[in-house]
Design a protein around this motif. Structure first.
Motif, PDB file in Angstrom:
ATOM      1  N   ILE A   1       0.813  -1.214   0.000  1.00  0.00           N
ATOM      2  CA  ILE A   1       0.000   0.000   0.000  1.00  0.00           C
ATOM      3  C   ILE A   1       0.850   1.268   0.000  1.00  0.00           C
ATOM      4  N   ILE A   2       2.160   1.138   0.056  1.00  0.00           N
ATOM      5  CA  ILE A   2       3.026   2.313   0.127  1.00  0.00           C
ATOM      6  C   ILE A   2       2.851   3.197  -1.106  1.00  0.00           C
ATOM      7  N   ASP A   3       3.026   4.521  -0.922  1.00  0.00           N
ATOM      8  CA  ASP A   3       2.943   5.444  -2.047  1.00  0.00           C
ATOM      9  C   ASP A   3       4.335   6.014  -2.358  1.00  0.00           C
ATOM     10  N   ARG A   4       4.389   6.912  -3.322  1.00  0.00           N
ATOM     11  CA  ARG A   4       5.681   7.462  -3.745  1.00  0.00           C
ATOM     12  C   ARG A   4       6.364   8.233  -2.616  1.00  0.00           C
ATOM     13  N   ASP A   5       5.578   8.942  -1.810  1.00  0.00           N
ATOM     14  CA  ASP A   5       6.179   9.699  -0.710  1.00  0.00           C
ATOM     15  C   ASP A   5       6.860   8.750   0.278  1.00  0.00           C
ATOM     16  N   GLY A   6       6.221   7.619   0.553  1.00  0.00           N
ATOM     17  CA  GLY A   6       6.822   6.640   1.453  1.00  0.00           C
ATOM     18  C   GLY A   6       8.119   6.085   0.890  1.00  0.00           C
ATOM     19  N   ILE A   7       8.121   5.809  -0.397  1.00  0.00           N
ATOM     20  CA  ILE A   7       9.332   5.302  -1.047  1.00  0.00           C
ATOM     21  C   ILE A   7      10.438   6.344  -1.003  1.00  0.00           C
ATOM     22  N   ASP A   8      10.083   7.602  -1.282  1.00  0.00           N
ATOM     23  CA  ASP A   8      11.079   8.668  -1.233  1.00  0.00           C
ATOM     24  C   ASP A   8      11.686   8.791   0.164  1.00  0.00           C
ATOM     25  N   ALA A   9      10.854   8.608   1.185  1.00  0.00           N
ATOM     26  CA  ALA A   9      11.350   8.685   2.560  1.00  0.00           C
ATOM     27  C   ALA A   9      12.326   7.550   2.849  1.00  0.00           C
ATOM     28  N   ILE A  10      12.039   6.362   2.349  1.00  0.00           N
ATOM     29  CA  ILE A  10      12.941   5.225   2.543  1.00  0.00           C
ATOM     30  C   ILE A  10      14.291   5.498   1.878  1.00  0.00           C
ATOM     31  N   VAL A  11      14.253   5.941   0.638  1.00  0.00           N
ATOM     32  CA  VAL A  11      15.487   6.153  -0.117  1.00  0.00           C
ATOM     33  C   VAL A  11      16.315   7.279   0.511  1.00  0.00           C
ATOM     34  N   ALA A  12      15.651   8.333   0.969  1.00  0.00           N
ATOM     35  CA  ALA A  12      16.377   9.429   1.628  1.00  0.00           C
ATOM     36  C   ALA A  12      17.046   8.932   2.912  1.00  0.00           C
ATOM     37  N   ALA A  13      16.326   8.140   3.696  1.00  0.00           N
ATOM     38  CA  ALA A  13      16.899   7.598   4.933  1.00  0.00           C
ATOM     39  C   ALA A  13      18.045   6.644   4.627  1.00  0.00           C
ATOM     40  N   LEU A  14      17.918   5.889   3.536  1.00  0.00           N
ATOM     41  CA  LEU A  14      18.975   4.968   3.154  1.00  0.00           C
ATOM     42  C   LEU A  14      20.237   5.723   2.741  1.00  0.00           C
ATOM     43  N   ARG A  15      20.069   6.772   1.974  1.00  0.00           N
ATOM     44  CA  ARG A  15      21.240   7.568   1.584  1.00  0.00           C
ATOM     45  C   ARG A  15      21.926   8.151   2.827  1.00  0.00           C
ATOM     46  N   HIS A  16      21.147   8.638   3.773  1.00  0.00           N
ATOM     47  CA  HIS A  16      21.729   9.197   4.997  1.00  0.00           C
ATOM     48  C   HIS A  16      22.472   8.120   5.771  1.00  0.00           C
ATOM     49  N   ALA A  17      21.897   6.917   5.857  1.00  0.00           N
ATOM     50  CA  ALA A  17      22.551   5.817   6.569  1.00  0.00           C
ATOM     51  C   ALA A  17      23.873   5.445   5.905  1.00  0.00           C
ATOM     52  N   LEU A  18      23.900   5.422   4.585  1.00  0.00           N
ATOM     53  CA  LEU A  18      25.138   5.098   3.872  1.00  0.00           C
ATOM     54  C   LEU A  18      26.187   6.190   4.077  1.00  0.00           C
ATOM     55  N   ASP A  19      25.732   7.442   4.106  1.00  0.00           N
ATOM     56  CA  ASP A  19      26.675   8.539   4.369  1.00  0.00           C
ATOM     57  C   ASP A  19      27.278   8.418   5.764  1.00  0.00           C
ATOM     58  N   ARG A  20      26.464   8.021   6.726  1.00  0.00           N
ATOM     59  CA  ARG A  20      26.980   7.840   8.088  1.00  0.00           C
ATOM     60  C   ARG A  20      28.023   6.719   8.127  1.00  0.00           C
ATOM     61  N   CYS A  21      27.746   5.628   7.423  1.00  0.00           N
ATOM     62  CA  CYS A  21      28.712   4.525   7.348  1.00  0.00           C
ATOM     63  C   CYS A  21      30.006   5.001   6.707  1.00  0.00           C
ATOM     64  N   LEU A  22      29.887   5.776   5.644  1.00  0.00           N
ATOM     65  CA  LEU A  22      31.066   6.259   4.925  1.00  0.00           C
ATOM     66  C   LEU A  22      31.914   7.148   5.827  1.00  0.00           C
ATOM     67  N   GLU A  23      31.269   8.019   6.614  1.00  0.00           N
ATOM     68  CA  GLU A  23      31.995   8.880   7.537  1.00  0.00           C
ATOM     69  C   GLU A  23      32.763   8.048   8.561  1.00  0.00           C
ATOM     70  N   GLU A  24      32.128   7.025   9.092  1.00  0.00           N
ATOM     71  CA  GLU A  24      32.771   6.185  10.101  1.00  0.00           C
ATOM     72  C   GLU A  24      33.958   5.419   9.509  1.00  0.00           C
ATOM     73  N   LEU A  25      33.767   4.893   8.304  1.00  0.00           N
ATOM     74  CA  LEU A  25      34.831   4.090   7.684  1.00  0.00           C
ATOM     75  C   LEU A  25      35.982   4.968   7.220  1.00  0.00           C
ATOM     76  N   ALA A  26      35.675   6.196   6.827  1.00  0.00           N
ATOM     77  CA  ALA A  26      36.734   7.090   6.352  1.00  0.00           C
ATOM     78  C   ALA A  26      37.673   7.470   7.496  1.00  0.00           C
TER      79      ALA A  26
END
Length: 483
Positions: free
Chosen positions: A458-483
Motif C-alpha cells: 500500500i506504500i505510495d511514492r512519498d513513502g518510497i522517497d522517505a525510505i530512499v532518503a533515509a537509506l542515503r543518509h545511513a550510507l553517508d553515516r557509514c562512509l563517515e565512520e569508515l573514512a
C-alpha cells in the motif's frame, strides 16, 4: 510410625515450602525486570538471532502498527520497509481484516480438516486460489507457514513417487542461496549456509545448483542469456549424473528472496523449464514471498513465464495477520496421490491448525482487498518508482549493486572501493547500515552485506522517497565512520 514414614512426611512437607520459595524468587526477579526490553532479553530466545548478543543488547520491541508504520514502546515511528517478514502486504491495522477475523471468531473460532470434515472459509479459500492460479490447478492443501507447506510438498513428492511405483524418484534439486524454510526437510531445500551450520543439514537427497546471480556468478564476457544457458546445462548435467529416474522435482522461487533478492537473468526460467520437460521432472514454484502482487503481477510465475506443477503460497495470503499457507497441486500431482490414499485408506499427514477458519476468513478478505483496490497495478507503478529511486544510489561509494522487481529490492554494499580499502568482516557493513537506517526511522534487514527492501504494497511514492532518503543518509553515516 517407622523412620521411613517420618522421612516421607518430612520430604513432602518441605517440598511445597521449597517450591513456594522458588516461586517467590522468580516473582522477585520479574519485578526487577522493570521494562519489556529487559524481560525480553531475560526470557525470550529469538529466531535468526545471536542469542548471546541478545542477552546483552535486548531487542527493539514493537508496540503497535498503522499503515506502513510501526511504533516502539517509546513511541518512535518507523517505516516498516520489510513489511514485517516480506509479508504484511496490506499494511498494519487494516480494519477489514480485523473485522473479518472477529466475525469468523464469533461464528466458528476453530475447526479442522481431518477425516472428511471441513468448514466454509476453507472451502471458499480453496476455490478462490485454484481458480485464480496462473496455470491450471486441481486442489489446495492448507498448512500454517511456508516452512510447513514446503515440508509437506516434499512428503507429497515422495508419496507420489511410491504411488507411481518409482521408489527411487526421491531427490529434489534446489539452488544455493535459496530459502524454502527451516524445518528439517524444508531447511534441506534451503541453500543458505547459516541455516545448515550445526544443524547437520542438508539431508541426503537434496541437491543444490549455482545461484542465478548474474553479477556474482557470470564469467567474464558472458551475457545474461549465455549465463542462463550455462545454468540450464548445469541442471542437465546434474540430472544425467544422478539419473533422471531418481529426480522428483526442481524447486525454485521466481525471485530468490532471503538469499539476497536475486532476480533471474534473461531466459533463465524458459531454459530451466525446457530441461525439466525433457525429463518429465516436476516443477515447484515457491511463491511465499512473490505471491499476491509483490512483483507487479498477481504471481511471480506470471512475471517470469513459469508453469509449475505445484505452487506454495503464504505470507501475503493473509497479510500475515494470521498464520496460513496453501499448496496448489495440478492433476498430474494430485491423481497418483489420491489413488495411493485410497489404497492405504488415508493420507497420513496434516496439521491441527491447517486451514484454520479464522485465518482462512482473513485470507479471503485479503485477496478481496487486493483485487478491489487494484493493488497489483499499484505495485507495478510504485515498484517502478522504487526501482528508479534506488538507482539514484548507484553512484554512492558503498553501493556495489542494486537489484529488484516490483516492490522488492536489495542494495548490495561493499567497502572495496574505499582507498585505502577498509578491512571488514563479511556482513559487518550490512549490519552497520541497517542499524543507521533503523535509527533514521526505517526498518530494513541485512542479508550479509545486502539491505533488503520489501515495503507494504500500500506504500505510495512519498513513502518510497522517505525510505530512499533515509537509506542515503545511513550510507553517508557509514562512509563517515569508515573514512
Amino acid at each position: 510410625m517407622n523412620w521411613s514414614d517420618i522421612g516421607y512426611n518430612i520430604r513432602y512437607a518441605i517440598t511445597p515450602m521449597r517450591r513456594h520459595r522458588e516461586y517467590a524468587q522468580i516473582m522477585t526477579d520479574k519485578t526487577e525486570d522493570t521494562t519489556t526490553e529487559m524481560r525480553d532479553a531475560r526470557y525470550v530466545m529469538h529466531p535468526l538471532t545471536d542469542a548471546r548478543a541478545n542477552l546483552q543488547s535486548g531487542s527493539l520491541i514493537i508496540d503497535r502498527g498503522e499503515g506502513i508504520h510501526v511504533y516502539d514502546l517509546a513511541g518512535n515511528r518507523y517505516i516498516e520497509a520489510m513489511a514485517g517478514l516480506w509479508s504484511v502486504g496490506l499494511g498494519f491495522s487494516e480494519p477489514r481484516l480485523i473485522e473479518a477475523a472477529t466475525r469468523q471468531m464469533t461464528r466458528l473460532p476453530y475447526y479442522h480438516a481431518f477425516t472428511h470434515k471441513g468448514h466454509g472459509p476453507m472451502v471458499d479459500l480453496a476455490e478462490m486460489l485454484v481458480t485464480m492460479a496462473p496455470v491450471p490447478m486441481s486442489k489446495a492443501f492448507f498448512t500454517n507457514s511456508g516452512s510447513e507447506a514446503n515440508d509437506t510438498v516434499i512428503k507429497m513428492l515422495w508419496y507420489r513417487a511410491n504411488a507411481l511405483g518409482q521408489p527411487q524418484r526421491k531427490k529434489i534439486i534446489s539452488r544455493h542461496r535459496a530459502y524454502h524454510g527451516i524445518t528439517v526437510a524444508s531447511g534441506s531445500l534451503t541453500g543458505i549456509t547459516a541455516n545448515h551450520t550445526s544443524f547437520d543439514l542438508p539431508l541426503p537427497g537434496f541437491l543444490h545448483l549455482t545461484t542465478p546471480h548474474y553479477r556474482r556468478e557470470a564469467r567474464p564476457g558472458e551475457s545474461e542469456e549465455d549465463f542462463a544457458t550455462r545454468l540450464a546445462q548445469e541442471l542437465e548435467d546434474m540430472i544425467q549424473r544422478e539419473g533422471p529416474e531418481t529426480i522428483a522435482a526442481f524447486y525454485g522461487e521466481p525471485v530468490m528472496g532471503a538469499g539476497g533478492v536475486i532476480v533471474p537473468p534473461a531466459t533463465y526460467w524458459e531454459k530451466i523449464q525446457a530441461v525439466l520437460a525433457r525429463h518429465d521432472i516436476l516443477l515447484v514454484a515457491d511463491e511465499v514471498i512473490t505471491g499476491f502482487g509483490r512483483t507487479g503481477r498477481m504471481f511471480g510465475c506470471e512475471t517470469y513465464g513459469i508453469k509449475p506443477d505445484i505452487m506454495v503460497l503464504s505470507k501475503q495470503i493473509s497479510s500475515s495477520y494470521l498464520p496460513i499457507s496453501a499448496i496448489l497441486l495440478n492433476e498430474k500431482v494430485f491423481e497418483p496421490i489420491a489413488d495411493q490414499t485410497h489404497a492405504i485408506g488415508t493420507f497420513g499427514h496434516g496439521f491441527t491448525g491447517g486451514g484454520h477458519p479464522v485465518a482462512a476468513a482473513v485470507a479471503i478478505e485479503t485477496i478481496r482487498i487486493i483485487r478491489e483496490r487494484d493493488l497489483v497495478a499499484h505495485v507495478a507503478e510504485t515498484g517502478a518508482w522504487m526501482q528508479d529511486r534506488l538507482a539514484s544510489l548507484a553512484d554512492h561509494p558503498l553501493v556495489d549493486e542494486i537489484r529488484g522487481v516490483g516492490l522488492v529490492a536489495a542494495v548490495e554494499l561493499s567497502a572495496a572501493m574505499l582507498s585505502p580499502a577498509v578491512p571488514l568482516a563479511a556482513g559487518a557493513l550490512g549490519k552497520r547500515a541497517a542499524l543507521h537506517l533503523q535509527n533514521g526511522g526505517v526498518i530494513s534487514r541485512a542479508m550479509g552485506d545486502a539491505l533488503a527492501l520489501c515495503p507494504p504494497m500500500i506504500i505510495d511514492r512519498d513513502g518510497i522517497d522517505a525510505i530512499v532518503a533515509a537509506l542515503r543518509h545511513a550510507l553517508d553515516r557509514c562512509l563517515e565512520e569508515l573514512a
